[in-house]
Enzyme design. Structure first.
Site, PDB file in Angstrom:
ATOM      1  N   THR A 299       0.759  -1.250   0.093  1.00  8.71           N
ATOM      2  CA  THR A 299       0.134  -0.060  -0.085  1.00  8.71           C
ATOM      3  C   THR A 299       0.984   1.137   0.096  1.00  8.71           C
ATOM      4  OG1 THR A 299      -1.742  -1.165   1.260  1.00  8.71           O
ATOM      5  CG2 THR A 299      -2.056   1.252   1.199  1.00  8.71           C
ATOM      6  N   TYR A 440      -7.451   1.586   3.541  1.00  5.82           N
ATOM      7  CA  TYR A 440      -7.022  -0.091   3.468  1.00  5.82           C
ATOM      8  C   TYR A 440      -5.720   0.018   4.265  1.00  5.82           C
ATOM      9  CZ  TYR A 440      -5.218  -0.096  -1.436  1.00  5.82           C
ATOM     10  OH  TYR A 440      -4.821   0.083  -2.614  1.00  5.82           O
ATOM     11  N   GLU A 441      -5.757  -1.502   4.657  1.00  8.77           N
ATOM     12  CA  GLU A 441      -4.733  -2.288   5.463  1.00  8.77           C
ATOM     13  C   GLU A 441      -4.487  -0.998   6.801  1.00  8.77           C
ATOM     14  OE1 GLU A 441      -4.185  -4.755   4.350  1.00  8.77           O
ATOM     15  OE2 GLU A 441      -4.789  -4.575   2.536  1.00  8.77           O
ATOM     16  N   GLY A 442      -5.445  -0.641   7.309  1.00  8.63           N
ATOM     17  CA  GLY A 442      -5.474   0.133   8.521  1.00  8.63           C
ATOM     18  C   GLY A 442      -5.192   1.543   8.265  1.00  8.63           C
ATOM     19  N   GLN A 447      -2.623   3.095  11.783  1.00  5.97           N
ATOM     20  CA  GLN A 447      -1.105   2.940  11.494  1.00  5.97           C
ATOM     21  C   GLN A 447      -0.418   3.743  12.805  1.00  5.97           C
ATOM     22  OE1 GLN A 447       0.376   0.684   9.468  1.00  5.97           O
ATOM     23  NE2 GLN A 447      -1.737   0.264   8.775  1.00  5.97           N
TER      24      GLN A 447
END
Length: 599
Positions: A299, A440-442, A447
Site C-alpha cells: 500500500t 485500507y490495510e489500517g 497505523q
C-alpha cells in the site's frame, strides 16, 4: 491519460548509488543470481511490460469497471490477457521459494517491479499483489501438504489469492468478527460468514482463487485471542493438484467505489465452505500479520505511484500549456504566453510531487532491503536488527506515503487547472484511485497507534533509537562537510527533537492513556518528515560526491541537490506544526460533550 514511463534513471540511482544494492545482494544467503546484469535486465523487461501493456489499460479499467453476474465477475477488457502475459513472463515466481517453483530472487527486486506495475495500473496490479500476501502467509505458516497444494499454484500464477478480514459490522476491530469455523470429521472446517471489501475476491483472470480467511472456532476465547486462520479455495483442489469442484464460497455483490474501478471489491459469502486451518488454533491474527505487513508495504507503493503518475502527467502539461507571462519578463517571447512551468507556484507543485515520489522510492527500497535481510541475512543478529527496523518503518511508509502521495496526486490535478477536472487527462482518476490508500490495510490513525503505541512506547523507545542512531552516525560522519551543512544541521536538530517529543508524549501518556491516541497521527506525520529528511540528506550527499568526482550527468545530480534543498526549506518545516499539535493534549479533543457536536 498520462503515458507512463518507468523512471529507470532514478530507480537505478536509489538502488545502486544510494543503497548499494550490489553489495547488499552479495551479503545475502542464496542471492547469487542477483548480479547487476541480471537485476538490470529484470527491471528493463518489467518497465517494458508496464509501459506497453499495463499503462494503456489503466483508463480502460476505470471506464469499464468490473461486472457481476451469477456466473462470476468479469474484469475490464484486456485485464485477463495482460495477466496471462504476466504469468508467461514468470513475474509471479520471481521472489518466491525455489522449493515450490520460485526463482528465489531478493524481495527488494520484487518491490521495484511492484512500483512500476502499481504506477502504470494500480487496479490491475492489485490482482497479483494480493497473491504475494497469500504466498508469504502459506510459506510462513502452512504445512508441507498445504505448501505443495497451494503455494506451487500461487507461485506459478495459475491461482491468485486474497485476504478476508473485514466484516459488515467490523473493520479494523477484528476482535468482534463473527465468521465461524466448525470442525468436520475429515479434519477440515466448515466456514460460514460474510466478508466485505475483499479486493480481487472474484474475477476471471485465473482458474482458482485462494482465500485466506479469519474465523472463530467453537468455544474460542473472546476478542482477538480467539481468532484462527483458514485456507478456503474457490475451487477445491483435486488429488492431482488441479482445480476441482466449486466450494461454497461466492461473490454476493461488487462495491460501487470512488476509484480503482478495474479491481473487483467484493462482498464474499462463505456458506459452509470447506477450509483448512493454517497455523495454530486461536493464533490466526498473529499469522495474518504476515499477510498484513506484506500488504502495508504494498500500500505504501500506492503513495509513491500516485505521486509519480501525477508528476509525470503534470510535468508534461506544464511544459506545453501557455498562460500569462513570467513576472521577471517573457520566457517564450515568440509565443502568445509563457509555459506555466516558469511560474513559481507551478514549480512549487511540481517540486512537491518530485520530492515525494523520489523520497518515497528511497524509503520503500530501504524497507525492501530490510525484508531481504530478514529472509536471507547471514546471521541472527543481522536478521533481528533488520526486523526491528522494518517493523518501525512499515507504519510510517504505509500511512505517511499514502497521505503525501494523495496530496501529490491532487497537486498533479491542480497543475492542469480546469483540465485536471476532465477525465480524458487521467489526473482526476489518479486522485480517485489514490484516495483508498489512507484507508485500507489500517487507516492512518490505526497505523499511527501502531507506531507510537506498539512500536515506540511499548519498547521504551528502543525501536525509535534503532533508526535515530543511523541518523546520528550519518550526521556525525558529515558534520565537517561544508557543502552538506544546509542539510546536516536541520537533520541533526530534528533527530534530537524526535527523541525529546517522544519522551514528552510518553510522560503525558503515563498520566492519561488517551494522550497516545491524541498525539499519534501528528507523531506519525512528524516521523515521516524526519525519515524523509534523512533520506534526502543522503541523496544530496551522493549527488554532491558525484559532482566533485566529475560526471557527464550534471543536470541529474544538480536536480537531486536542488530537490533536497526544496524539501528542507519548504516541506520539512511542516514538522514544526506537527510537533506543536502532538503536545496540545487530549483534552482539546475529548472535553467537548458528544451532545455538543450537534448544537
Amino acid at each position: 491519460m498520462p503515458e507512463y514511463k518507468a523512471p529507470l534513471r532514478d530507480i537505478k540511482f536509489v538502488m545502486n548509488e544510494l543503497l548499494n544494492s550490489e553489495q547488499h545482494y552479495a551479503s545475502l544467503e542464496g542471492a547469487e543470481d542477483a548480479t547487476p546484469d541480471m537485476v538490470d535486465a529484470i527491471i528493463q523487461e518489467g518497465a517494458k511490460f508496464c509501459e506497453q501493456v499495463l499503462s494503456p489499460l489503466n483508463q480502460v479499467g476505470d471506464k469499464e469497471g468490473c461486472t457481476w453476474s451469477e456466473d462470476g465477475v468479469k474484469t475490464p477488457t484486456g485485464f485477463k490477457e495482460a495477466y496471462q502475459q504476466y504469468v508467461e513472463g514468470g513475474w509471479p515466481s520471481m521472489t518466491a521459494d525455489p522449493n515450490y517453483g520460485g526463482q528465489g530472487l531478493p524481495h527488494s527486486i520484487g518491490l521495484v517491479i511492484s512500483e512500476m506495475v502499481g504506477t502504470a495500473n494500480w487496479s490491475w496490479g492489485m490482482y497479483p499483489g494480493l497473491s504475494h500476501g497469500a504466498t508469504n502467509t502459506i510459506e510462513a505458516h502452512g504445512t508441507e501438504e498445504q505448501k505443495q497444494t497451494y503455494l506451487t499454484k500461487l507461485i506459478s500464477g495459475e491461482w491468485t489469492g486474497t485476504m478476508c478480514l473485514t466484516e459488515p459490522h467490523c473493520g479494523s476491530d477484528l476482535g468482534t468478527l463473527r465468521t465461524k469455523a466448525e470442525p468436520n470429521a475429515d479434519g477440515t472446517y466448515s466456514i460460514t460468514g460474510t466478508k466485505i471489501f475483499i479486493s480481487a475476491g472474484e474475477h476471471d483472470m485465473a482458474e482458482n482463487i485462494v482465500h485466506i480467511v479469519l474465523a472463530r472456532l467453537p468455544g474460542a476465547p473472546e476478542g482477538t485471542k480467539g481468532i484462527s486462520l483458514f485456507i478456503v479455495p474457490k475451487q477445491l483442489p483435486n488429488e492431482d493438484g488441479s482445480a476441482g469442484e466449486r466450494n461454497a464460497v461466492s461473490c454476493g455483490s461488487l462495491e460501487h467505489k470512488m476509484g480503482i474501478h478495474g479491481n473487483a471489491t467484493c462482498v464474499m459469502n462463505f456458506d459452509g465452505a470447506k477450509g483448512w486451518l493454517i497455523g495454530p488454533e486461536n493464533k490466526g491474527l498473529n499469522c495474518m500479520f504476515t499477510f498484513m505487513n506484506t500488504a502495508r508495504i504494498g500500500t505504501a507503493i500506492q503513495g509513491l505511484g500516485a505521486a509519480e503518475l501525477g508528476f509525470q502527467g503534470s510535468l508534461t502539461y506544464s511544459k506545453d500549456r501557455l498562460a500569462m507571462r513570467s513576472l521577471s519578463g517573457p520566457k517564450n517571447p515568440e509565443g502568445i504566453a509563457d509555459p506555466i512551468i516558469v511560474h513559481p507556484d507551478v514549480r512549487r507543485m511540481l517540486l512537491t510531487q518530485k520530492a515525494v515520489a523520489e523520497g518515497a522510492r528511497a524509503l520503500i527500497y530501504l524497507a525492501g532491503q530490510q525484508v531481504d535481510v530478514v529472509h536471507s541475512g547471514k546471521t541472527e543478529e543481522e536478521r533481528k536488527a533488520a526486523d526491528g527496523l522494518l517493523g518501525f518503518l512499515t507504519p510510517i511508509a504505509k500511512a505517511f506515503l499514502t497521505e503525501i502521495g494523495y496530496e501529490s496526486a491532487n497537486l498533479g490535478m491542480q497543475v492542469f487547472g480546469g483540465h485536471g477536472f476532465i477525465s480524458e487527462w487521467g489526473m482526476e482518476q489518479n486522485v480517485r484511485d489514490a484516495r483508498i490508500g489512507m484507508i485500507y490495510e489500517g487507516t492512518t490513525g490505526i497505523q499511527a497507534l501502531d507506531l507510537l503505541g506498539r512500536k515506540v512506547l511499548m519498547t521504551q523507545g528502543e525501536s525509535l533509537k534503532g533508526f535515530t542512531k543511523l541518523v546520528h552516525v550519518f550526521c556525525k560522519e558529515n558534520a565537517d562537510n561544508e557543502q552538506l551543512k544546509e542539510f546536516i544541521e536541520p537533520l541533526a536538530a530534528i533527530n534530537k527533537e524526535w527523541g525529546e517529543l517522544t519522551t514528552k508524549v510518553g510522560m503525558a501518556a503515563m498520566k492519561n492513556r488517551e494522550e497516545v491516541g491524541a498525539a499519534s497521527v501528528d507523531y506519525l506525520m512528524y516521523s515521516g518528515y524526519a525519515v524523509f529528511a534523512y533520506l534526502w540528506a543522503r541523496m544530496a550527499k551522493v549527488a554532491l560526491d558525484k559532482m566533485v568526482e566529475g560526471t557527464t550527468e550534471e543536470m541529474f545530480y544538480n536536480a537531486k541537490i536542488q530537490t533536497a534543498r526544496f524539501y528542507f526549506k519548504r516541506m520539512l518545516p511542516r514538522s514544526k506544526a506537527h510537533a506543536e499539535t502532538m503536545l496540545a493534549g487530549a483534552d482539546t479533543l475529548l472535553d467537548m460533550p458528544e451532545e455538543a457536536f450537534a448544537l
